[in-house]
Structure formats: C-alpha cells, structure tokens
Design an enzyme around this catalytic site. Sequence first.
Site, PDB file in Angstrom:
ATOM      1  N   LYS A 107     -11.898  -3.592  31.832  1.00 24.84           N
ATOM      2  CA  LYS A 107     -11.897  -5.158  32.238  1.00 24.84           C
ATOM      3  C   LYS A 107     -10.961  -4.965  33.486  1.00 24.84           C
ATOM      4  O   LYS A 107     -11.219  -5.805  34.422  1.00 24.84           O
ATOM      5  CB  LYS A 107     -11.044  -5.875  31.328  1.00 24.84           C
ATOM      6  CG  LYS A 107     -12.095  -6.343  29.999  1.00 24.84           C
ATOM      7  CD  LYS A 107     -11.544  -7.128  29.152  1.00 24.84           C
ATOM      8  CE  LYS A 107     -12.639  -7.477  28.021  1.00 24.84           C
ATOM      9  NZ  LYS A 107     -12.167  -8.276  26.726  1.00 24.84           N
ATOM     10  N   LYS A 193     -22.765  -2.926  25.313  1.00 23.17           N
ATOM     11  CA  LYS A 193     -22.743  -3.925  23.926  1.00 23.17           C
ATOM     12  C   LYS A 193     -23.154  -5.264  24.147  1.00 23.17           C
ATOM     13  O   LYS A 193     -22.882  -5.910  25.202  1.00 23.17           O
ATOM     14  CB  LYS A 193     -21.449  -3.505  23.136  1.00 23.17           C
ATOM     15  CG  LYS A 193     -20.360  -4.172  23.987  1.00 23.17           C
ATOM     16  CD  LYS A 193     -18.988  -4.317  23.099  1.00 23.17           C
ATOM     17  CE  LYS A 193     -17.961  -5.074  24.047  1.00 23.17           C
ATOM     18  NZ  LYS A 193     -16.580  -5.130  23.363  1.00 23.17           N
ATOM     19  N   LYS A 196     -19.800 -11.804  23.830  1.00 28.82           N
ATOM     20  CA  LYS A 196     -19.702 -13.227  24.128  1.00 28.82           C
ATOM     21  C   LYS A 196     -19.553 -13.414  25.586  1.00 28.82           C
ATOM     22  O   LYS A 196     -19.757 -14.736  26.009  1.00 28.82           O
ATOM     23  CB  LYS A 196     -18.879 -13.788  23.200  1.00 28.82           C
ATOM     24  CG  LYS A 196     -17.785 -13.196  22.523  1.00 28.82           C
ATOM     25  CD  LYS A 196     -16.795 -14.079  21.857  1.00 28.82           C
ATOM     26  CE  LYS A 196     -16.130 -13.560  20.798  1.00 28.82           C
ATOM     27  NZ  LYS A 196     -15.009 -12.132  21.363  1.00 28.82           N
TER      28      LYS A 196
HETATM   29  P1  TYM Z   1     -13.837  -9.626  19.545  1.00 30.74           P
HETATM   30  O1  TYM Z   1     -13.917 -11.037  19.456  1.00 30.74           O
HETATM   31  O2  TYM Z   1     -14.335  -8.830  20.567  1.00 30.74           O
HETATM   32  O3  TYM Z   1     -15.086  -9.221  18.516  1.00 30.74           O
HETATM   33  C1  TYM Z   1     -14.780  -9.583  17.002  1.00 30.74           C
HETATM   34  C2  TYM Z   1     -15.572  -8.552  16.059  1.00 30.74           C
HETATM   35  O4  TYM Z   1     -16.821  -8.427  16.404  1.00 30.74           O
HETATM   36  C3  TYM Z   1     -16.949  -6.988  16.671  1.00 30.74           C
HETATM   37  N1  TYM Z   1     -18.051  -6.863  17.758  1.00 30.74           N
HETATM   38  C4  TYM Z   1     -19.104  -6.256  17.441  1.00 30.74           C
HETATM   39  N2  TYM Z   1     -19.530  -5.397  16.236  1.00 30.74           N
HETATM   40  C5  TYM Z   1     -20.853  -4.959  16.576  1.00 30.74           C
HETATM   41  N3  TYM Z   1     -21.590  -4.953  17.752  1.00 30.74           N
HETATM   42  C6  TYM Z   1     -21.092  -5.801  18.923  1.00 30.74           C
HETATM   43  N4  TYM Z   1     -21.807  -5.810  20.078  1.00 30.74           N
HETATM   44  C7  TYM Z   1     -19.712  -6.499  18.603  1.00 30.74           C
HETATM   45  N5  TYM Z   1     -19.019  -7.225  19.531  1.00 30.74           N
HETATM   46  C8  TYM Z   1     -17.984  -7.351  18.743  1.00 30.74           C
HETATM   47  C9  TYM Z   1     -15.651  -6.475  17.221  1.00 30.74           C
HETATM   48  O5  TYM Z   1     -15.405  -5.096  16.959  1.00 30.74           O
HETATM   49  C10 TYM Z   1     -14.782  -7.328  16.156  1.00 30.74           C
HETATM   50  O6  TYM Z   1     -14.327  -6.672  15.116  1.00 30.74           O
HETATM   51  N6  TYM Z   1      -9.240  -8.098  19.571  1.00 30.74           N
HETATM   52  C11 TYM Z   1     -10.154  -8.536  18.832  1.00 30.74           C
HETATM   53  C12 TYM Z   1      -9.918  -9.620  17.780  1.00 30.74           C
HETATM   54  C13 TYM Z   1      -8.416  -9.397  17.454  1.00 30.74           C
HETATM   55  C14 TYM Z   1      -8.324  -8.406  16.270  1.00 30.74           C
HETATM   56  C15 TYM Z   1      -6.853  -8.643  15.779  1.00 30.74           C
HETATM   57  C16 TYM Z   1      -9.262  -7.783  15.344  1.00 30.74           C
HETATM   58  C17 TYM Z   1      -7.245  -9.992  17.652  1.00 30.74           C
HETATM   59  N7  TYM Z   1      -6.293  -9.327  16.891  1.00 30.74           N
HETATM   60  C18 TYM Z   1      -6.295  -7.784  14.823  1.00 30.74           C
HETATM   61  C19 TYM Z   1      -8.494  -7.016  14.247  1.00 30.74           C
HETATM   62  C20 TYM Z   1      -7.155  -7.073  14.165  1.00 30.74           C
HETATM   63  C21 TYM Z   1     -11.362  -8.983  19.709  1.00 30.74           C
HETATM   64  O7  TYM Z   1     -11.442  -9.468  20.779  1.00 30.74           O
HETATM   65  O8  TYM Z   1     -12.658  -9.177  18.973  1.00 30.74           O
END
Ligand code: TYM
Length: 329
Positions: A107, A193, A196
């Site tokens: 990023k 991947k 969003k």
């Molecule tokens: P985020 O919002 O990017 O994604 C949320 C969850 O979805 C999973 N994910 C995917 N899994 C499979 N294929 C994909 N294309 C895909 N895109 C996203 C991500 O792996 C995630 O599990 N930083 C984190 C949020 C967060 C968090 C935490 C997670 C903040 N604090 C503490 C665990 C523990 C995030 O931005 O996820």
Amino acid sequence: MTRLSGITPSGRVQLGNYLGAIRHWAKGSGDDLYFVSDLHAMTTAYNPARLRSLTTEQLAVLIAAGIPADSVFVQSDLTRELGALTWLLECTCTYGEAGRMIQFKEKAGAKSGKGRTGARLSLLTYPVLMAADILLQGATEVPVGADQVQHVELARALARRFNATYGEVFPIPRAVLPPVAARVRDLSDPSRKMSKSTRDSVGVIFVLDEPDLIRRKIRRAVTDGATETISAEPGNPARAGVTNLVEILAACTASDPDGAVAGIGSYRQLKETVAEAVIETLRPVREGATTLLADPAELGRVRKTGAGRAAERGEHRLSAALRLAGAGQ
Ligand code: TYM
C-alpha cells in the site's frame, strides 16, 4: 480458548471476506469476539460519513452471518483502551519489523510520486494496533484469510517479547486458516485477491449484491481458452481463474474441489453452477442484514452492549500490562 477477529470497513464486504473469514466466525463459542475495525480504515484517505455507514453495514453483516449479537463490537468504541495498549506494543515492536509487513509495502509503495514517505504513519503502525486488538482480549485463536497471517505472526512475536521482558500477561495467539477459500481471487484479474477496496468492482462480488448482478459478474469471470478441463490447479497461474471458480464452488457447497465439479462439462455450466451456489450462500446474509439495517435503534443497542462487554474483558489485562511495563499506578 478465545477466538477473535475483525473486518475493516474500507469498502463493502465481499465474497472473500465471507468465505475466507466471516462464515467461520459464526461457528464459535459464546466466549468469542468479532468486531468492525473502523480505526484501521483511517490509514489511507477516507470519507468520515462513508466510514460510519460502512461500519454499520458491516456490523449488520456480522450478525446476519450468524455471529451472536453479544459477541460483536465496533473497534472505535474501545479507542482509549486500544490506544494505550498500542503504545505499549509500539514500544515493543521494532521499526524493521513493522516495515517488513507485506501489506505496508504494497500500500505504501503504490503511493505515486512521493513514495513511502508520503504514506500515513498509521499505515506502518497499523499491524501494531491489530496486535493490540488481539492481545487486549487475550485471544488464543485468530481466524483469518491468508493475507492476514503475517500480521497475526507479528502479534505473536510481540506477545512473546512483552511477556519475556516485563512478565506474563498475554496468551500467545495463533492464526487459524479456513480449509478452502483462504484467498479468493478477483474474477476479472485472478492474479490479485478479491478486495473490498478495488476501484473497478466488476471482478468483486459484494455480499449485499442482488442475485442478478452476481450472475452477471460470474458470467464475465476470466477463465482460459487453452483447455476445458474443469479442475482446480492451485499454483498454476495460467489456470488461476478456473481454479478460483472451482474453489468458490467448493467453499459454497462444503465439498472438496474435485467433488464440487463432478458432472460439470463446460465453463459455461461451471459459471452457472457457481453463480447459483454463491447466490444461495449469500441469500440469508443479505436478507438478514437488510432487515437489521432498517432498524438502526436495534443496531445501536447491539453496538453498545458489545462495546461494554469487550471493554470490561480487556480492562484487567491492560492495567496489568501498564503496571508491569512500569506505567500507571
Ligand atoms: P480485512 O477487512 O481486509 O478482511 C477481513 C477478513 O477477510 C479475509 N479476506 C479474505 N479471505 C479470503 N479471500 C480474500 N480475497 C479475502 N480478503 C479478505 C481477511 O484475511 C480477514 O480475515 N486487519 C484486518 C482486520 C483486523 C483484524 C484484527 C483481524 C483488525 N484487527 C485483529 C484479526 C485480528 C483486515 O483489514 O481484514
């Protein structure tokens, strides 16, 4: 065992979030916590009003996906606790460790002209806030998709180091990956991947998309002209599009990839089958979330209860950490 995970409202919830993470969260115990990590959405330029509405939408999706309402909360309702713990953990983490995070490199590196120096400082420190999310609640298991594993590893390293330096306070967490769909790919560009925050969203299926739109997006998905063999070949970039569709189908029908495509004879048939499976998988979530979003007062109540519960659970661990580190009374 306490499981905890979060989702960032940097855009609308997409199929990868659902198959790779959210639907597995619904299977846990009453001790688990799941949250909308709205503070994490502030690491790149954003619109405050849109952030607020995406936060509410994601909260509704989590509940509609079957997570008990008293297990969900919004991260910014714990800003004080998380801010304090993030500071302690920033004092535990090295600059080098933070700079090695792949998502930071991706990023920050993409910032045109200014290079990394133009990136927000929070983009660098964001995985430390994520470690605070995990460690504040004493989570032992963190169910995530593949792209978050490196961040969970950092939380693990920081917990170990803090405990070893100041005294035992944090359980050591570990990432838990789903058996299939750990990395759902973009339908129009399977080299990346599904995300969003993708600008051109034709290759992204959103959880609240109408069935007809889902059909259209899947019909346009990239496959390959070379062969009509319907099978998943993970690791073969030339077949990434077909592999992605097969894996989505396997995830939606709870079968293994080979079993999921048995009897399917063409790419057209594959796409039709995948579209219907995705629509049926998402239907209850879309309907449930739409109902919840029509009742903001109820969502507000849920948010308040969850915040109270999460703050109370974290309080003791935060004061212990501050005390051990030589701060507070
Ligand atoms: P985020 O919002 O990017 O994604 C949320 C969850 O979805 C999973 N994910 C995917 N899994 C499979 N294929 C994909 N294309 C895909 N895109 C996203 C991500 O792996 C995630 O599990 N930083 C984190 C949020 C967060 C968090 C935490 C997670 C903040 N604090 C503490 C665990 C523990 C995030 O931005 O996820």
